[in-house]
Design a protein around this motif. Structure first.
Motif, PDB file in Angstrom:
ATOM      1  N   LEU A  51      -1.506 -87.396 -31.563  1.00 56.59           N
ATOM      2  CA  LEU A  51      -1.577 -85.998 -31.982  1.00 56.59           C
ATOM      3  C   LEU A  51      -0.205 -85.482 -32.399  1.00 56.59           C
ATOM      4  O   LEU A  51      -0.070 -84.778 -33.402  1.00 56.59           O
ATOM      5  CB  LEU A  51      -2.134 -85.154 -30.838  1.00 56.59           C
ATOM      6  N   ALA A  52       0.830 -85.859 -31.645  1.00 58.42           N
ATOM      7  CA  ALA A  52       2.166 -85.322 -31.895  1.00 58.42           C
ATOM      8  C   ALA A  52       2.824 -85.911 -33.134  1.00 58.42           C
ATOM      9  O   ALA A  52       3.707 -85.286 -33.726  1.00 58.42           O
ATOM     10  CB  ALA A  52       3.053 -85.565 -30.672  1.00 58.42           C
ATOM     11  N   THR A  53       2.418 -87.112 -33.531  1.00 59.39           N
ATOM     12  CA  THR A  53       3.088 -87.770 -34.658  1.00 59.39           C
ATOM     13  C   THR A  53       2.277 -87.749 -35.941  1.00 59.39           C
ATOM     14  O   THR A  53       2.708 -88.297 -36.954  1.00 59.39           O
ATOM     15  CB  THR A  53       3.424 -89.231 -34.300  1.00 59.39           C
ATOM     16  N   ALA A  54       1.093 -87.112 -35.921  1.00 57.04           N
ATOM     17  CA  ALA A  54       0.307 -87.003 -37.149  1.00 57.04           C
ATOM     18  C   ALA A  54       1.084 -86.198 -38.187  1.00 57.04           C
ATOM     19  O   ALA A  54       1.777 -85.236 -37.853  1.00 57.04           O
ATOM     20  CB  ALA A  54      -1.027 -86.326 -36.849  1.00 57.04           C
ATOM     21  N   ARG A  55       0.958 -86.587 -39.435  1.00 57.20           N
ATOM     22  CA  ARG A  55       1.697 -85.916 -40.505  1.00 57.20           C
ATOM     23  C   ARG A  55       0.793 -84.914 -41.206  1.00 57.20           C
ATOM     24  O   ARG A  55      -0.202 -85.306 -41.854  1.00 57.20           O
ATOM     25  CB  ARG A  55       2.225 -86.938 -41.506  1.00 57.20           C
ATOM     26  N   PRO A  56       1.098 -83.620 -41.115  1.00 53.00           N
ATOM     27  CA  PRO A  56       0.260 -82.611 -41.778  1.00 53.00           C
ATOM     28  C   PRO A  56       0.265 -82.765 -43.291  1.00 53.00           C
ATOM     29  O   PRO A  56       1.210 -83.306 -43.880  1.00 53.00           O
ATOM     30  CB  PRO A  56       0.921 -81.283 -41.360  1.00 53.00           C
ATOM     31  N   GLY A  57      -0.802 -82.286 -43.921  1.00 48.23           N
ATOM     32  CA  GLY A  57      -0.881 -82.334 -45.368  1.00 48.23           C
ATOM     33  C   GLY A  57      -1.986 -81.441 -45.889  1.00 48.23           C
ATOM     34  O   GLY A  57      -2.788 -80.895 -45.115  1.00 48.23           O
ATOM     35  N   ALA A  64      -4.392 -74.846 -47.819  1.00 47.89           N
ATOM     36  CA  ALA A  64      -4.724 -75.025 -46.406  1.00 47.89           C
ATOM     37  C   ALA A  64      -4.303 -76.419 -45.960  1.00 47.89           C
ATOM     38  O   ALA A  64      -4.798 -77.418 -46.481  1.00 47.89           O
ATOM     39  CB  ALA A  64      -6.222 -74.828 -46.176  1.00 47.89           C
ATOM     40  N   HIS A  65      -3.388 -76.478 -45.008  1.00 43.26           N
ATOM     41  CA  HIS A  65      -2.904 -77.758 -44.506  1.00 43.26           C
ATOM     42  C   HIS A  65      -3.481 -78.023 -43.116  1.00 43.26           C
ATOM     43  O   HIS A  65      -3.696 -77.095 -42.328  1.00 43.26           O
ATOM     44  CB  HIS A  65      -1.379 -77.767 -44.431  1.00 43.26           C
ATOM     45  N   ALA A  66      -3.722 -79.286 -42.819  1.00 39.91           N
ATOM     46  CA  ALA A  66      -4.208 -79.705 -41.504  1.00 39.91           C
ATOM     47  C   ALA A  66      -3.197 -80.641 -40.878  1.00 39.91           C
ATOM     48  O   ALA A  66      -2.471 -81.347 -41.583  1.00 39.91           O
ATOM     49  CB  ALA A  66      -5.561 -80.388 -41.621  1.00 39.91           C
ATOM     50  N   ALA A  67      -3.174 -80.656 -39.549  1.00 43.05           N
ATOM     51  CA  ALA A  67      -2.250 -81.529 -38.848  1.00 43.05           C
ATOM     52  C   ALA A  67      -2.696 -82.977 -38.886  1.00 43.05           C
ATOM     53  O   ALA A  67      -1.862 -83.884 -38.879  1.00 43.05           O
ATOM     54  CB  ALA A  67      -2.093 -81.069 -37.399  1.00 43.05           C
ATOM     55  N   ALA A  68      -4.008 -83.221 -38.927  1.00 42.11           N
ATOM     56  CA  ALA A  68      -4.514 -84.589 -38.834  1.00 42.11           C
ATOM     57  C   ALA A  68      -5.937 -84.645 -39.376  1.00 42.11           C
ATOM     58  O   ALA A  68      -6.639 -83.630 -39.424  1.00 42.11           O
ATOM     59  CB  ALA A  68      -4.499 -85.062 -37.379  1.00 42.11           C
ATOM     60  N   PRO A  69      -6.395 -85.828 -39.770  1.00 40.04           N
ATOM     61  CA  PRO A  69      -7.813 -85.990 -40.133  1.00 40.04           C
ATOM     62  C   PRO A  69      -8.705 -85.806 -38.902  1.00 40.04           C
ATOM     63  O   PRO A  69      -8.282 -86.029 -37.764  1.00 40.04           O
ATOM     64  CB  PRO A  69      -7.889 -87.427 -40.663  1.00 40.04           C
ATOM     65  N   TYR A  70      -9.956 -85.428 -39.141  1.00 35.35           N
ATOM     66  CA  TYR A  70     -10.906 -85.200 -38.064  1.00 35.35           C
ATOM     67  C   TYR A  70     -11.538 -86.532 -37.655  1.00 35.35           C
ATOM     68  O   TYR A  70     -12.717 -86.801 -37.880  1.00 35.35           O
ATOM     69  CB  TYR A  70     -11.971 -84.217 -38.525  1.00 35.35           C
ATOM     70  N   THR A  71     -10.725 -87.371 -37.062  1.00 32.44           N
ATOM     71  CA  THR A  71     -11.169 -88.668 -36.554  1.00 32.44           C
ATOM     72  C   THR A  71     -10.703 -88.786 -35.109  1.00 32.44           C
ATOM     73  O   THR A  71      -9.826 -88.034 -34.658  1.00 32.44           O
ATOM     74  CB  THR A  71     -10.593 -89.821 -37.388  1.00 32.44           C
ATOM     75  N   ASP A  72     -11.289 -89.715 -34.372  1.00 31.88           N
ATOM     76  CA  ASP A  72     -10.863 -89.909 -32.986  1.00 31.88           C
ATOM     77  C   ASP A  72      -9.432 -90.444 -32.957  1.00 31.88           C
ATOM     78  O   ASP A  72      -9.037 -91.194 -33.845  1.00 31.88           O
ATOM     79  CB  ASP A  72     -11.801 -90.898 -32.289  1.00 31.88           C
ATOM     80  N   PRO A  73      -8.617 -90.017 -31.979  1.00 28.32           N
ATOM     81  CA  PRO A  73      -8.976 -89.180 -30.824  1.00 28.32           C
ATOM     82  C   PRO A  73      -8.897 -87.671 -31.072  1.00 28.32           C
ATOM     83  O   PRO A  73      -9.295 -86.897 -30.210  1.00 28.32           O
ATOM     84  CB  PRO A  73      -7.935 -89.594 -29.793  1.00 28.32           C
ATOM     85  N   VAL A  74      -8.372 -87.241 -32.245  1.00 27.81           N
ATOM     86  CA  VAL A  74      -8.216 -85.811 -32.490  1.00 27.81           C
ATOM     87  C   VAL A  74      -9.568 -85.107 -32.417  1.00 27.81           C
ATOM     88  O   VAL A  74      -9.694 -84.022 -31.831  1.00 27.81           O
ATOM     89  CB  VAL A  74      -7.537 -85.570 -33.851  1.00 27.81           C
ATOM     90  N   ARG A  99       2.603 -77.168 -36.410  1.00 30.24           N
ATOM     91  CA  ARG A  99       3.181 -78.045 -37.436  1.00 30.24           C
ATOM     92  C   ARG A  99       2.438 -77.891 -38.765  1.00 30.24           C
ATOM     93  O   ARG A  99       3.045 -77.945 -39.840  1.00 30.24           O
ATOM     94  CB  ARG A  99       3.135 -79.506 -36.968  1.00 30.24           C
ATOM     95  N   ALA A 100       1.124 -77.703 -38.688  1.00 32.23           N
ATOM     96  CA  ALA A 100       0.347 -77.489 -39.909  1.00 32.23           C
ATOM     97  C   ALA A 100       0.736 -76.173 -40.575  1.00 32.23           C
ATOM     98  O   ALA A 100       0.769 -76.077 -41.809  1.00 32.23           O
ATOM     99  CB  ALA A 100      -1.144 -77.515 -39.598  1.00 32.23           C
ATOM    100  N   THR A 230      -4.982 -75.698 -40.091  1.00 33.43           N
ATOM    101  CA  THR A 230      -5.972 -76.127 -39.104  1.00 33.43           C
ATOM    102  C   THR A 230      -5.426 -77.334 -38.348  1.00 33.43           C
ATOM    103  O   THR A 230      -4.509 -78.014 -38.809  1.00 33.43           O
ATOM    104  CB  THR A 230      -7.308 -76.513 -39.767  1.00 33.43           C
ATOM    105  N   VAL A 231      -6.016 -77.580 -37.191  1.00 31.65           N
ATOM    106  CA  VAL A 231      -5.632 -78.786 -36.460  1.00 31.65           C
ATOM    107  C   VAL A 231      -6.117 -80.024 -37.181  1.00 31.65           C
ATOM    108  O   VAL A 231      -5.397 -81.019 -37.294  1.00 31.65           O
ATOM    109  CB  VAL A 231      -6.204 -78.746 -35.030  1.00 31.65           C
TER     110      VAL A 231
END
Length: 240
Positions: A51-57, A64-74, A99-100, A230-231
């Protein structure tokens, strides 16, 4: 809640005592990691690192930027926080949301005081869950942004004007029609917020229809929105 106040913080999220209490609860009431099901803690080091190292985009909406894709474990962490009351996950999820926010705004993040506007939950959903997950994430993101030296606050400005159909299974066009005109900004909620850069925040973006409707409602109230965060995002994040 007064419209110019920050959302109420959960007791376990306030200061060093809150962190110590959370650690003590992990010892006294050990649980499996909400992200992967391993280890006797609510968030294991591996899932915390993911979670902490995901790269937002950017997402389906470039603004609208998100911190990570909606996949496990997020995905599992968001569901545990939202639906199963794993409130201590608000801290790390809120840091990802922060971060997003910075990714969506870029250099503009430090130029103007920020106003995080959470997507509203219906009163029925809040009663069923026992908390407002998006409001809680917004509060956690504000704390993260303040630790980074940014002037940020959150305010629940948006309200539903009418019931909407369940979005599950609807196409993007159907979602837009379902949501059009469904949100508004209460006039008294705008007092004391002049000069702040409004950023919409939510836990998840799918087609972007909800964020687009919220942006419409805020613009109609004289609060233009140029960014959302968004997360997580359904689908891959775009580059740049």
């Amino acid at each position: 809640m007064p419209p110019t106040s920050d959302p109420v913080r959960p007791p376990c999220a306030q200061g060093p005592f809150g962190h110590a209490l959370a650690d003590l609860l992990d010892v006294l009431l050990p649980a499996r990691c909400a992200g992967c099901g391993t280890d006797r803690t609510q968030l294991c080091p591996a899932c915390r690192h993911t979670l902490a190292t995901a790269r937002p985009g950017p997402t389906v909406l470039p603004w609208a930027h998100a911190a990570a894709p909606y996949t496990d474990p997020v995905r599992q962490l968001l569901l545990a926080h939202k639906e199963r009351g794993a409130l201590r996950l608000a801290g790390p999820l809120g840091e990802a949301l922060g971060r997003a926010v910075r990714s969506a705004l870029g250099p503009r993040a430090a130029l103007t005081p920020l106003l995080l506007v959470p997507m509203p939950s219906t009163p029925a959903a809040v009663r069923a869950r026992g908390h407002d997950p998006t409001l809680r994430l917004a509060a956690a993101a504000v704390r993260s942004l303040r630790r980074a030296g940014l002037d940020a606050r959150a305010a629940a400005l948006l309200r539903h004007t009418r019931p909407v159909a369940d979005q599950a299974g609807l196409t993007a066009a159907e979602r837009r029609r379902n949501l059009h005109g469904a949100l508004t900004v209460l006039p008294r909620a705008r007092r004391g917020l002049a000069g702040r850069q409004a950023v919409l925040v939510d836990d998840l973006v799918t087609t972007g229809a909800s964020l687009a409707e919220a942006a419409r409602a805020l613009a109609a109230a004289g609060l233009p929105v140029r960014a959302a965060a968004t997360v997580a995002a359904a689908g891959p994040l775009r580059s740049g």
